[in-house]
Structures are given as structure tokens and as C-alpha cells.
Motif scaffolding. Sequence first.
Motif, PDB file in Angstrom:
ATOM      1  N   GLN A 252       0.921  -1.359   0.133  1.00  0.00           N
ATOM      2  CA  GLN A 252      -0.037   0.104  -0.008  1.00  0.00           C
ATOM      3  C   GLN A 252       0.899   1.428   0.020  1.00  0.00           C
ATOM      4  O   GLN A 252       0.342   2.256  -0.272  1.00  0.00           O
ATOM      5  CB  GLN A 252      -1.122   0.105   1.316  1.00  0.00           C
ATOM      6  CG  GLN A 252      -1.896  -1.040   1.309  1.00  0.00           C
ATOM      7  CD  GLN A 252      -2.763  -0.921   2.377  1.00  0.00           C
ATOM      8  OE1 GLN A 252      -3.385  -0.045   2.623  1.00  0.00           O
ATOM      9  NE2 GLN A 252      -2.879  -1.901   3.291  1.00  0.00           N
ATOM     10  N   LEU A 253       2.214   1.282   0.177  1.00  0.00           N
ATOM     11  CA  LEU A 253       3.192   2.377   0.192  1.00  0.00           C
ATOM     12  C   LEU A 253       3.531   2.421  -1.115  1.00  0.00           C
ATOM     13  O   LEU A 253       3.975   1.700  -1.870  1.00  0.00           O
ATOM     14  CB  LEU A 253       4.200   1.919   1.126  1.00  0.00           C
ATOM     15  CG  LEU A 253       3.950   1.411   2.592  1.00  0.00           C
ATOM     16  CD1 LEU A 253       5.024   1.069   3.367  1.00  0.00           C
ATOM     17  CD2 LEU A 253       2.965   2.440   3.392  1.00  0.00           C
ATOM     18  N   PRO A 254       3.799   3.708  -1.636  1.00  0.00           N
ATOM     19  CA  PRO A 254       4.065   4.189  -2.898  1.00  0.00           C
ATOM     20  C   PRO A 254       5.848   4.089  -3.056  1.00  0.00           C
ATOM     21  O   PRO A 254       6.348   4.139  -2.248  1.00  0.00           O
ATOM     22  CB  PRO A 254       3.558   5.465  -2.864  1.00  0.00           C
ATOM     23  CG  PRO A 254       3.674   6.072  -1.697  1.00  0.00           C
ATOM     24  CD  PRO A 254       3.317   5.140  -0.649  1.00  0.00           C
ATOM     25  N   GLY A 255       5.964   4.189  -4.386  1.00  0.00           N
ATOM     26  CA  GLY A 255       7.342   4.344  -4.896  1.00  0.00           C
ATOM     27  C   GLY A 255       7.968   2.838  -4.742  1.00  0.00           C
ATOM     28  O   GLY A 255       8.047   2.220  -3.957  1.00  0.00           O
ATOM     29  N   ARG A 256       9.083   2.911  -5.751  1.00  0.00           N
ATOM     30  CA  ARG A 256      10.170   1.928  -5.748  1.00  0.00           C
ATOM     31  C   ARG A 256      10.868   1.885  -4.626  1.00  0.00           C
ATOM     32  O   ARG A 256      11.550   0.724  -4.226  1.00  0.00           O
ATOM     33  CB  ARG A 256      10.928   1.910  -7.090  1.00  0.00           C
ATOM     34  CG  ARG A 256      11.747   0.753  -7.269  1.00  0.00           C
ATOM     35  CD  ARG A 256      12.522   0.878  -8.719  1.00  0.00           C
ATOM     36  NE  ARG A 256      13.494  -0.245  -8.922  1.00  0.00           N
ATOM     37  CZ  ARG A 256      12.920  -1.414  -9.290  1.00  0.00           C
ATOM     38  NH1 ARG A 256      11.711  -1.745  -9.439  1.00  0.00           N
ATOM     39  NH2 ARG A 256      13.880  -2.224  -9.561  1.00  0.00           N
ATOM     40  N   VAL A 257      11.160   2.831  -3.875  1.00  0.00           N
ATOM     41  CA  VAL A 257      12.113   2.886  -2.794  1.00  0.00           C
ATOM     42  C   VAL A 257      11.284   2.155  -1.823  1.00  0.00           C
ATOM     43  O   VAL A 257      12.020   0.999  -0.805  1.00  0.00           O
ATOM     44  CB  VAL A 257      12.218   4.326  -2.064  1.00  0.00           C
ATOM     45  CG1 VAL A 257      10.905   5.174  -1.668  1.00  0.00           C
ATOM     46  CG2 VAL A 257      13.418   4.290  -1.111  1.00  0.00           C
ATOM     47  N   ASN A 258      10.311   2.047  -1.506  1.00  0.00           N
ATOM     48  CA  ASN A 258       9.492   1.000  -0.524  1.00  0.00           C
ATOM     49  C   ASN A 258       9.637  -0.442  -1.135  1.00  0.00           C
ATOM     50  O   ASN A 258       9.564  -1.269  -0.286  1.00  0.00           O
ATOM     51  CB  ASN A 258       8.068   1.524  -0.263  1.00  0.00           C
ATOM     52  CG  ASN A 258       8.069   2.585   0.673  1.00  0.00           C
ATOM     53  OD1 ASN A 258       8.687   2.830   1.570  1.00  0.00           O
ATOM     54  ND2 ASN A 258       7.112   3.543   0.379  1.00  0.00           N
ATOM     55  N   LEU A 259       9.729  -0.659  -2.141  1.00  0.00           N
ATOM     56  CA  LEU A 259       9.860  -2.104  -2.716  1.00  0.00           C
ATOM     57  C   LEU A 259      11.388  -2.371  -2.128  1.00  0.00           C
ATOM     58  O   LEU A 259      11.582  -3.622  -1.688  1.00  0.00           O
ATOM     59  CB  LEU A 259       9.845  -2.260  -4.107  1.00  0.00           C
ATOM     60  CG  LEU A 259       9.807  -3.421  -4.968  1.00  0.00           C
ATOM     61  CD1 LEU A 259       8.608  -4.352  -4.265  1.00  0.00           C
ATOM     62  CD2 LEU A 259       9.660  -3.310  -6.473  1.00  0.00           C
ATOM     63  N   GLY A 260      12.172  -1.403  -2.175  1.00  0.00           N
ATOM     64  CA  GLY A 260      13.559  -1.818  -1.782  1.00  0.00           C
ATOM     65  C   GLY A 260      13.372  -2.291  -0.354  1.00  0.00           C
ATOM     66  O   GLY A 260      14.039  -3.157   0.450  1.00  0.00           O
ATOM     67  N   ASN A 261      12.701  -1.107   0.478  1.00  0.00           N
ATOM     68  CA  ASN A 261      12.499  -1.384   1.940  1.00  0.00           C
ATOM     69  C   ASN A 261      11.854  -2.859   2.211  1.00  0.00           C
ATOM     70  O   ASN A 261      12.144  -3.562   3.334  1.00  0.00           O
ATOM     71  CB  ASN A 261      11.650  -0.516   2.540  1.00  0.00           C
ATOM     72  CG  ASN A 261      12.368   1.067   2.532  1.00  0.00           C
ATOM     73  OD1 ASN A 261      13.277   0.966   2.327  1.00  0.00           O
ATOM     74  ND2 ASN A 261      11.449   1.975   2.320  1.00  0.00           N
ATOM     75  N   ALA A 262      10.774  -3.226   1.254  1.00  0.00           N
ATOM     76  CA  ALA A 262      10.278  -4.519   1.500  1.00  0.00           C
ATOM     77  C   ALA A 262      11.222  -5.482   1.284  1.00  0.00           C
ATOM     78  O   ALA A 262      11.091  -6.743   2.093  1.00  0.00           O
ATOM     79  CB  ALA A 262       9.058  -4.650   0.527  1.00  0.00           C
ATOM     80  N   ALA A 263      12.211  -5.606   0.473  1.00  0.00           N
ATOM     81  CA  ALA A 263      13.351  -6.441   0.151  1.00  0.00           C
ATOM     82  C   ALA A 263      14.107  -6.655   1.454  1.00  0.00           C
ATOM     83  O   ALA A 263      14.472  -7.740   1.878  1.00  0.00           O
ATOM     84  CB  ALA A 263      14.057  -6.335  -1.071  1.00  0.00           C
ATOM     85  N   THR A 264      14.492  -5.678   1.987  1.00  0.00           N
ATOM     86  CA  THR A 264      15.159  -5.475   3.266  1.00  0.00           C
ATOM     87  C   THR A 264      14.379  -6.097   4.335  1.00  0.00           C
ATOM     88  O   THR A 264      15.218  -7.112   5.261  1.00  0.00           O
ATOM     89  CB  THR A 264      15.416  -4.336   3.741  1.00  0.00           C
ATOM     90  OG1 THR A 264      16.082  -3.435   2.699  1.00  0.00           O
ATOM     91  CG2 THR A 264      16.705  -4.116   4.900  1.00  0.00           C
ATOM     92  N   ALA A 265      13.123  -6.118   4.466  1.00  0.00           N
ATOM     93  CA  ALA A 265      12.438  -6.609   5.397  1.00  0.00           C
ATOM     94  C   ALA A 265      12.296  -7.988   5.307  1.00  0.00           C
ATOM     95  O   ALA A 265      12.324  -8.949   6.340  1.00  0.00           O
ATOM     96  CB  ALA A 265      10.841  -6.178   5.532  1.00  0.00           C
TER      97      ALA A 265
END
Length: 415
Positions: A252-265
Amino acid sequence: MPLRAKVASSVSRTAAALSRAAGRGDGSVIGGWIGLKIDPDLLAHLSAGRAIALISGTNGKTTTTRLSAAAVGKLGTVATNSFGANMPTGHTSALAKAGSTPYAVLEVDEHYLPEVLEATEPHVVALLNLSRDQLDRAKEVSMMAQLWRSALVRYPELRVVANADDPMVVWAATPPEKRSGTLNTPVVTWFSAGQRWHDDSWVCPECGSPIERAQDQWWCTGCWLRRPQPQWVVEDDGVLDPSGAWHKVVLQLPGRVNLGNAATALAVAAEFGVRPADAVSRLGGVASVAGRYAQVVRAGRNIRLLLAKNPASWLEAFDMAEHAPTLLSINARDPDGLDTSWLFDVDFSPLRGRQVLITGDRAYDLAVRLDVNEVPFQHVKTFSEAVSAVPPGRLEVIANYTAFQDIRAELDRVN
């Protein structure tokens, strides 16, 4: 726990609850401050017996912590400092409030990482990125990398999840015995989410030679430092795990940067034994992080709040924002840092062609910067004036720390 620690923990919880009841804040700092005054070792006592993950870096800490806590939550109850109080007082308050939990995921201010490592003895630490931030009172990026490196070398068996795309992070995270050969090591798991901001890592922290880049690779032209092979990689709208399996990530979070945060998680959760297939479904439940990305409807305007505090995060905020009227708000109070010269490191040209409004204590500093970038703007004195100045529909709001909180408070008053 020792009796003194039990008393300190109880008082910490009470102080935090009273702060919330009195409307003086969420209690995430005052409770820990009082608890540590009673027992200076309270954080260590509260950490004992928990499997802990620490999340640190210049940008993305709060969001990655929230996503990691959601993923690790597959295993059981997770204590976390969800309001972003990321110094030892905040960690102490969060653990005291949570009571006995098997797991904890804590956001850590990058300056305090060595201290919190010693107190919590974590199971894993995630290192996101390093870039310039509040240089009027904080360390230069290379000094921060050295601080991390000196701390991590004292924990040779510590599990580390680190950003392969950031030369400063790779240098800090690489164990001493690997610094002259291959960078792949059993205790470091590398992730790749891409790094758009390069202006703090053109020079090698090891030898001072230039760092070269080509496509997704980087290397030092004078020594061993180069991008390691990542085990977790953002690919399209999903993440590749170490086995080569691809997992679609719906956020639900916008932007490719949050996809990166998800990968880290996902990488952090895997260190606790959570399978990516189980963890990925839990990430989509995170909709807002301490007010960031929140969407509020006012007078026919769909207002979305984005926090940006330094050049790297403003670059990502422009990527997240839709091509719609955009309000920029800048303060320079103590939590923001008093120096606004960093605005000249931000490229505001992506805002050309849309309606731009500016406000905040240092709106005129922002006005000069926008004028240099040839971005037309309108100055408004209040948030309400900004809402009235744009047509019904989307209004993107990008603000730094205290400006962001001022706007959140204004929206709460309207409620």
C-alpha cells in the motif's frame, strides 16, 4: 530482571501512559528517559531473552522497521518502536511497554548504533544506506561509515543484512578478513534495491580513489572495494530470494524505494527463519508509517503526506509523488537541523509543469532554490490556504520533520 530493573520498567510504562493521557505526546521518549535514570542498564535488561533485529541507516529506517516487524510477526508478538523514537530512550520505552515478547524489531538512529548493539546483543542488524543529513550537527558520511565499521568489528559473529548498492555500507559491513578478497561472507547477507543517490559515494572510503559505476555495478579504481553479489534483489514488482525464487510484492506504500524497503524486511525476517512466501503476504497490511504516506480527504482534496529530510529522501519523494499540485514545506528547527543549505543539493526540476506551493518557517530559502531551478511557485502562509489554492483532486504534500508534524497537527485539529 533485577528488582531495580523491574521498578524502572514499571515506572517507564506509567510515565509513558501519563504522557499519552495528558496529550503531551505518545510517551515513547519520556518513559524510556525516566526508566534509564532509575536503572542505566534497563535497556540491556529488557533486551535479554529476546531475538532482536536492529534497523539503521540515513533513510528508510522507520518504514523498513515497520515492514520487518510485520514480517517477523508471523512467528509471534514483536516489540517495536513504531513511532520512530530511535534512540536508547525510545528503545527502552518500547520494550517496557511491550512487556515480555519473544521478538523485537527496533529502528536505530545511525549515530547510536554502536551503543545499542552493545546494550541489546541483537540477532541481526540491517544497514540500509548512508548519506548526508543535518551536517550542522551530524557526522560526515565517511565518518559515520567509520563509526559503524569500528562497532561491527567487535561482533564477528553478528548476522548483518546490508545494502550492496551503497559503497559506504559495504565498506563498513565487510569483515576484516574479507577486505582484500571476495566480499561474500557467511555473516553478511547482501540485498540490492538500487541506489539513485550517488553524491555521497564518489570516493572510496578505503583508499580515496574514485568509484566508478556501470549499470548496476560499482567498483573502486584503486583497491579491493567493489559491489558484492546480492542474495536479495528487487526485480520488476517483486523480490528475488537467495534460492532464485521470485516473490511478487504488493504494497500500500508508494514508490520503488518502498519495494526496496520490503526486500530488506524479507531478508531480515529470513534471518529469524520466516519463509519469504509467508512474510511477503504480511507486508501489504502496512498502509501508513507514523503518518507517512497517509491520505486524508479535506474539502474535496485527497491529501497525501510524504516526509523528506535530506537530498536523498527528497529525490525519492519526487518519485513517489503523482504529477499533481504539490505543497512543499520546510522548517529549520532543532529536529530538522538548523542549516538549510542542503536544499541546493536537491534537484527540483521534476516539479516543473505542475502547480507548486511553498510554506513553512524557511519558505523563502525554498523560494530561492526553486527560482534557481526555474520552477514556478506560489507562497502560502498556512496549510489551509494551500488547500484552498488548489483544485479538487490530489494534493501531494512533501515536508521535512517539524513541518510534517505541523501539517499532521493541523489535519488532526480539523478532525
